[in-house]
Design a protein around this motif. Structure first.
Motif, PDB file in Angstrom:
ATOM      1  N   GLY A 194     -34.003  38.164  64.082  1.00 38.06           N
ATOM      2  CA  GLY A 194     -35.195  38.870  64.507  1.00 38.06           C
ATOM      3  C   GLY A 194     -34.957  40.337  64.815  1.00 38.06           C
ATOM      4  N   THR A 195     -33.799  40.646  65.327  1.00 35.87           N
ATOM      5  CA  THR A 195     -33.502  42.039  65.676  1.00 35.87           C
ATOM      6  C   THR A 195     -32.915  42.826  64.514  1.00 35.87           C
ATOM      7  N   GLY A 196     -32.506  42.128  63.443  1.00 35.33           N
ATOM      8  CA  GLY A 196     -31.907  42.822  62.305  1.00 35.33           C
ATOM      9  C   GLY A 196     -30.444  43.119  62.494  1.00 35.33           C
ATOM     10  N   THR A 197     -29.733  42.251  63.223  1.00 31.76           N
ATOM     11  CA  THR A 197     -28.299  42.415  63.445  1.00 31.76           C
ATOM     12  C   THR A 197     -27.540  41.563  62.434  1.00 31.76           C
ATOM     13  N   PRO A 198     -26.660  42.154  61.621  1.00 31.13           N
ATOM     14  CA  PRO A 198     -25.956  41.372  60.593  1.00 31.13           C
ATOM     15  C   PRO A 198     -25.040  40.320  61.202  1.00 31.13           C
ATOM     16  N   TYR A 199     -24.967  39.179  60.528  1.00 31.29           N
ATOM     17  CA  TYR A 199     -24.080  38.113  60.967  1.00 31.29           C
ATOM     18  C   TYR A 199     -23.628  37.314  59.758  1.00 31.29           C
ATOM     19  N   THR A 200     -22.528  36.611  59.939  1.00 33.61           N
ATOM     20  CA  THR A 200     -22.022  35.660  58.945  1.00 33.61           C
ATOM     21  C   THR A 200     -22.044  34.289  59.580  1.00 33.61           C
ATOM     22  N   LEU A 201     -22.633  33.310  58.897  1.00 35.35           N
ATOM     23  CA  LEU A 201     -22.775  31.960  59.440  1.00 35.35           C
ATOM     24  C   LEU A 201     -21.768  31.025  58.779  1.00 35.35           C
ATOM     25  N   VAL A 202     -20.996  30.333  59.596  1.00 35.27           N
ATOM     26  CA  VAL A 202     -20.081  29.296  59.128  1.00 35.27           C
ATOM     27  C   VAL A 202     -20.565  27.975  59.713  1.00 35.27           C
ATOM     28  N   ASP A 203     -20.996  27.074  58.834  1.00 34.91           N
ATOM     29  CA  ASP A 203     -21.554  25.799  59.262  1.00 34.91           C
ATOM     30  C   ASP A 203     -20.471  24.723  59.204  1.00 34.91           C
ATOM     31  N   LEU A 204     -20.064  24.242  60.366  1.00 32.49           N
ATOM     32  CA  LEU A 204     -18.985  23.264  60.439  1.00 32.49           C
ATOM     33  C   LEU A 204     -19.348  21.940  59.801  1.00 32.49           C
ATOM     34  N   THR A 205     -20.633  21.699  59.572  1.00 34.04           N
ATOM     35  CA  THR A 205     -21.041  20.426  58.967  1.00 34.04           C
ATOM     36  C   THR A 205     -20.985  20.456  57.441  1.00 34.04           C
ATOM     37  N   ARG A 206     -20.710  21.615  56.863  1.00 37.26           N
ATOM     38  CA  ARG A 206     -20.691  21.725  55.401  1.00 37.26           C
ATOM     39  C   ARG A 206     -19.259  21.615  54.866  1.00 37.26           C
ATOM     40  N   PRO A 207     -19.027  20.749  53.895  1.00 37.81           N
ATOM     41  CA  PRO A 207     -17.665  20.613  53.361  1.00 37.81           C
ATOM     42  C   PRO A 207     -17.223  21.834  52.554  1.00 37.81           C
ATOM     43  N   ASP A 208     -18.162  22.630  52.078  1.00 39.06           N
ATOM     44  CA  ASP A 208     -17.808  23.787  51.263  1.00 39.06           C
ATOM     45  C   ASP A 208     -17.740  25.074  52.075  1.00 39.06           C
ATOM     46  N   ARG A 209     -17.689  24.944  53.390  1.00 37.22           N
ATOM     47  CA  ARG A 209     -17.644  26.148  54.231  1.00 37.22           C
ATOM     48  C   ARG A 209     -16.315  26.870  54.070  1.00 37.22           C
ATOM     49  N   PRO A 210     -16.268  28.167  54.370  1.00 36.16           N
ATOM     50  CA  PRO A 210     -14.985  28.866  54.330  1.00 36.16           C
ATOM     51  C   PRO A 210     -14.076  28.439  55.476  1.00 36.16           C
ATOM     52  N   VAL A 211     -12.779  28.551  55.255  1.00 32.48           N
ATOM     53  CA  VAL A 211     -11.804  28.278  56.295  1.00 32.48           C
ATOM     54  C   VAL A 211     -11.627  29.531  57.139  1.00 32.48           C
ATOM     55  N   ILE A 212     -11.658  29.365  58.462  1.00 31.70           N
ATOM     56  CA  ILE A 212     -11.477  30.501  59.367  1.00 31.70           C
ATOM     57  C   ILE A 212      -9.985  30.690  59.580  1.00 31.70           C
TER      58      ILE A 212
END
Length: 713
Positions: A59-77
């Motif tokens: 809502g404020t227009g602040t950039p973010y990257t979302l990592v969803d732990l429930t997705r098997p294809d998520r990136p590794v942190i």
């Protein structure tokens, strides 16, 4: 714009060494000042708390990257995901980390170890969006003198440290919603800071059934890291989160981020100078309007009188709040013709013209969409011999716009000529009768130089282009145009919001956007006891969400019993009770609201497309953005751009939009940071306690599926 990057052995070594301890001061002094990108890493487990934080950033227009732990294809942190180097300078790719709780990974997780090292190395804050209270989060277990359970209706308070820190924009009280007596709407762990922990409470509340207070939000400093610990469940719509959302984001970004956030409130009063037909409590329809069959009942119009105008002027000046009067000049002409040439109401409004803003609402408020066939209820669009829809022509639309403009000029009204609200938002598509705009509307708007066109948010919420104009959706307040008295308002409300079995129309059973009352409202108490609190909460909810769209009522609501004022007073009074003086309501004219919506959409599109890059090196922020998109930013007070102060003060920070340079680059100079402001101090470890497993933090039904305020539109 040059955007080259590579992961180097230097930064990998820094992160790996950070797994055991912070980087040695001597090594840090010899290294280049790191670059920290203005982007937030949000790690979600799919729960409502991280979804709420994400919605705030969106809502404020602040950039973010979302990592969803429930997705098997998520990136590794891992270290490479979190940091690299750019032009030989170490780069932290995220300025803050949001986790669903303080330990979302399994014990011994390499990903959590990488995050810990990253936060230590670059002094990156971490938000635990909703976590169990335990020593690992700097708090006592709730069973040790605290509380774990529902907290509906709780009245929390911002502590002195919270007011001096991230929540200084609040007056002090943080009330928790309690919209339903049968549904748990929130849940919290209330406990004290753990013995020996470096923990600063920011928001606390009385512990139910016990003496003392327990923490709901606080900062835990340990092992070279900073965590904002939140111990209550919430969703993006709940008032308690909306009040604290700004502070949570300001805390994790250190008040330096892309995007802006303010609270807006504007109120349009439609049909000024005209009269509105009255609801008939016996016929359950409005004689003279299209919801009554032709010839049914006797019209009994509602129109403001001179005393109502004086009251509106005194109210506006006393409140320091400007109403926008959407007017129909033909209404005054008609009144004068019918009353021997006099119109005290219009004369007083014109004499007090500077107390209000003025919007063209067409000359005499006709329906400017299709030609209406009102021979039956509901009405339909008239058709030609070939079956095609017949529309009001351009000449009539032009006459309505230009005629009202000319009347205003003769009356001396300070009209903004590029704004327009058509009667009933007509001309725009209206389901089910008219699925398309009147094809003559766009050419007329262009010919008349209209830039901003009012629309009904309940039917046409998004901003769109119609000829030369952009629409500005307006929130309807559920106080009816055909009610000047409380009795009429309650009677019609019951008719709409009561099932057929209980004597109502049954509309609430047919429309997905409307809920049924359990029982019809009491005529004596239903307005003040139910409708006013409900409409106040709905409108205040829009305000707290940072929604700039205006609300609208009608001149009839400022006449007779003046039923519009209690809701407006409720919003303004409640806001003043919740927020400090440096966080005022922003009361914009319609064109400025339209421009805000336009610029906000353009900024959000650029951010989501990856066309915006921003980073901080020391006390300098550099932003790269498309030259035609004004840069939105929130920064500490005292920040400069080109030698001048950036933005405007709001909520203890400076914020605004400014065009980038010809090359798409903007540079901001931050005020010098206090010594040690960006470092976490290591605290003495808490005394050893027997390990207790952290239970899953409960999320009540009223958080997963938000409890509505009540009967809705």
């Amino acid at each position: 714009m040059k955007r080259t990057s590579r992961t180097t052995a230097l930064i990998m070594g820094a992160l790996l060494s950070g797994l055991g301890a912070p980087v040695a001061p001597a090594a840090a002094a010899a290294a280049p000042v790191p670059r920290v990108d203005l982007r937030v890493l949000v790690v979600t487990d799919g729960g409502p708390a991280t979804a709420a934080v994400t919605a705030e950033l969106d809502g404020t227009g602040t950039p973010y990257t979302l990592v969803d732990l429930t997705r098997p294809d998520r990136p590794v942190i891992d270290p490479g995901f979190l940091a690299d180097t750019v032009d030989g300078r170490p780069r932290a790719r995220f300025q803050a980390v949001v986790l669903p709780d303080d330990a979302p990974f399994a014990a011994g997780s390499d990903e959590m170890a990488a995050l810990v090292a990253y936060e230590r190395t670059f002094a990156i804050p971490q938000v635990d969006a909703y976590t169990y209270a335990r020593p690992q989060a700097g708090l006592e277990y709730p069973v040790d003198g605290g509380y774990a359970g529902p907290v509906d209706g709780l009245r929390a308070e911002v502590t002195a440290a919270g007011k001096a820190g991230p929540f200084g924009y609040l007056e002090g009280t943080v009330p928790f919603e309690d919209n339903s007596p049968t549904v748990d709407e929130s849940y919290a762990f209330l406990s004290r800071p753990a013995t020996g922990a470096d923990f600063t409470p920011y928001v606390d509340a009385p512990v139910p059934g016990r003496p003392g207070r327990g923490v709901l939000v606080g900062e835990y400093r340990h092992d070279g890291r900073r965590e904002l610990v939140v111990t209550f469940a919430y969703n993006r719509h709940q008032q308690q989160f909306r009040l604290l959302a700004r502070g949570i984001v300001d805390w994790m970004t250190r008040e330096t981020r892309l995007g802006t956030s303010r609270h807006y409130f504007a109120v349009h009063v439609d049909d000024v100078f005209a009269a509105d037909d009255r609801w008939d409590t016996a016929l359950d329809c409005t004689p003279g309007d299209v919801d009554c069959a032709p010839g049914t009942g006797t019209p009994d119009p509602i129109r403001m009188n001179e005393a109502d105008v004086r009251h509106a002027v005194a109210w506006s000046r006393g409140r320091g709040f400007t109403l926008d009067m959407a007017f129909n000049g033909g209404g005054s002409v008609e009144y004068r013709e019918e009353h021997g040439g006099g119109d005290p109401t219009a004369d007083r409004l014109i004499a007090e013209r500077d107390a209000f803003r003025w919007i063209n609402h067409t000359y005499d408020h006709p329906y400017l969409g299709c030609e209406q066939d009102v021979s039956r209820v509901p009405w339909t669009c008239a058709t030609g011999p070939d079956g095609t829809t017949r529309y009001v022509g351009r000449a009539e639309i032009d006459r309505q716009i230009a005629g009202n403009r000319a009347w205003a000029e003769r009356a001396g009204l300070p009209l903004r000529t590029d704004e327009l609200v058509t009667g009933e938002h007509s001309g725009l598509r209206l389901l089910p009768q008219q699925p398309e705009d009147n094809p003559h509307l766009a050419p007329s708007l262009t010919g008349q130089g209209i830039a901003w066109l009012g629309a009904d948010h309940s039917r046409d919420p998004g901003q769109r282009q119609v000829g030369s104009a952009l629409t500005v959706a307006r929130h309807p307040v559920n106080i009816f145009y055909n009610a000047g008295r409380i009795a009429e308002q309650v009677d019609e409300y019951n008719w709409i919001h009561t099932s057929r079995a209980r004597g109502g129309s049954g509309l609430c059973e047919e429309l997905a956007t409307t809920t049924c009352l359990d029982e019809p409202l009491d005529p004596a108490t239903g307005y003040t006891g139910y409708i006013v609190p409900l409409e106040t909460r709905v409108a205040l909810g829009h305000v707290l969400a940072g929604d700039p769209r205006p609300h609208f009522v009608h001149q009839s609501n400022l006449a007779e019993d003046r039923i519009g004022y209690p809701v407006l007073d409720g919003v303004l009074t409640r806001y003043d009770e919740l927020f400090a003086a440096d966080t005022p309501l922003v009361n914009l004219p319609m064109g400025a609201i339209g421009a805000e919506l336009r610029d906000r959409a353009a900024w959000r599109t650029a951010v989501r497309a990856g066309d915006v890059t921003a980073y901080r090196v020391g006390d300098t922020v550099t932003v790269e953005a498309p030259p035609d998109v004004p840069v939105a930013a929130t920064v500490p007070a005292g920040t400069t751009e080109g030698g001048a102060a950036f933005g405007e003060p709001y909520a203890g920070t400076a914020s605004g939009r400014v065009a980038s340079g010809p090359d798409g680059t903007l540079s901001l100079g931050l005020p010098a940071s206090p010594a040690g402001a960006d470092t976490a101090r290591a605290a003495s470890p808490a005394p050893h306690r027997p390990a207790r497993p952290a239970p899953a933090a409960p999320v009540p039904a009223g958080v997963v599926r938000p409890v509505p305020y009540g009967a809705e539109r």
